[in-house]
Design a protein around this motif. Structure first.
Motif, PDB file in Angstrom:
ATOM      1  N   MET A   1       3.225  43.470  -5.165  1.00 48.11           N
ATOM      2  CA  MET A   1       3.022  44.645  -5.985  1.00 48.11           C
ATOM      3  C   MET A   1       3.262  44.297  -7.458  1.00 48.11           C
ATOM      4  SD  MET A   1       2.193  47.734  -5.957  1.00 48.11           S
ATOM      5  CE  MET A   1       2.636  49.387  -5.697  1.00 48.11           C
ATOM      6  N   ASP A   2       4.292  43.489  -7.725  1.00 52.89           N
ATOM      7  CA  ASP A   2       4.586  43.103  -9.110  1.00 52.89           C
ATOM      8  C   ASP A   2       3.444  42.296  -9.711  1.00 52.89           C
ATOM      9  OD1 ASP A   2       7.020  44.388  -9.028  1.00 52.89           O
ATOM     10  OD2 ASP A   2       8.159  42.578  -8.521  1.00 52.89           O
ATOM     11  N   ALA A   3       2.857  41.401  -8.918  1.00 53.31           N
ATOM     12  CA  ALA A   3       1.753  40.577  -9.413  1.00 53.31           C
ATOM     13  C   ALA A   3       0.539  41.457  -9.737  1.00 53.31           C
ATOM     14  CB  ALA A   3       1.374  39.516  -8.380  1.00 53.31           C
ATOM     15  N   CYS A   5       0.567  44.680 -10.575  1.00 55.28           N
ATOM     16  CA  CYS A   5       0.872  45.466 -11.777  1.00 55.28           C
ATOM     17  C   CYS A   5       0.761  44.602 -13.033  1.00 55.28           C
ATOM     18  CB  CYS A   5       2.256  46.082 -11.666  1.00 55.28           C
ATOM     19  SG  CYS A   5       2.328  47.417 -10.441  1.00 55.28           S
ATOM     20  N   ALA A   6       1.231  43.367 -12.952  1.00 54.17           N
ATOM     21  CA  ALA A   6       1.132  42.461 -14.099  1.00 54.17           C
ATOM     22  C   ALA A   6      -0.333  42.165 -14.425  1.00 54.17           C
ATOM     23  CB  ALA A   6       1.895  41.173 -13.819  1.00 54.17           C
ATOM     24  N   GLU A   9      -1.806  45.150 -16.168  1.00 52.32           N
ATOM     25  CA  GLU A   9      -1.311  45.185 -17.548  1.00 52.32           C
ATOM     26  C   GLU A   9      -2.058  44.180 -18.424  1.00 52.32           C
ATOM     27  OE1 GLU A   9       0.874  47.107 -19.187  1.00 52.32           O
ATOM     28  OE2 GLU A   9       1.074  48.352 -17.397  1.00 52.32           O
TER      29      GLU A   9
END
Length: 83
Positions: A1-3, A5-6, A9
């Protein structure tokens, strides 16, 4: 999920840079090359096209419904016409 979102962005940042560059470099050239009334005519055509697309979008069924309808038609076979 973090990847994910990054990545979103980074995409948004790159798109923002592109739009800022267009504002700074492309639009002044276009404004100088295109007469005022033509510039507004193009803008009006773009707005009319967007309104048309929005109107069509509100009338069209969601993509899943279209896919189900075409799948149903495929299963039914070709239409038979009686005279």
């Amino acid at each position: 999920m973090d990847a994910f979102c990054a990545a979103v962005e980074r995409f948004c940042a790159a798109l923002t840079q592109r739009f800022e560059r267009e504002e700074r470099e492309l639009f002044p050239v276009a404004r100088a090359a295109i007469a005022g009334e033509t510039w507004f005519a193009v803008a009006n055509q773009m707005l009319a096209h967007e309104a048309y697309r929005e109107e069509r979008r509100s009338r069209e069924p969601p993509p899943a419904a279209r896919a189900a309808r075409s799948e149903h038609a495929r299963r039914q076979g070709p239409p038979v016409y009686a005279h």
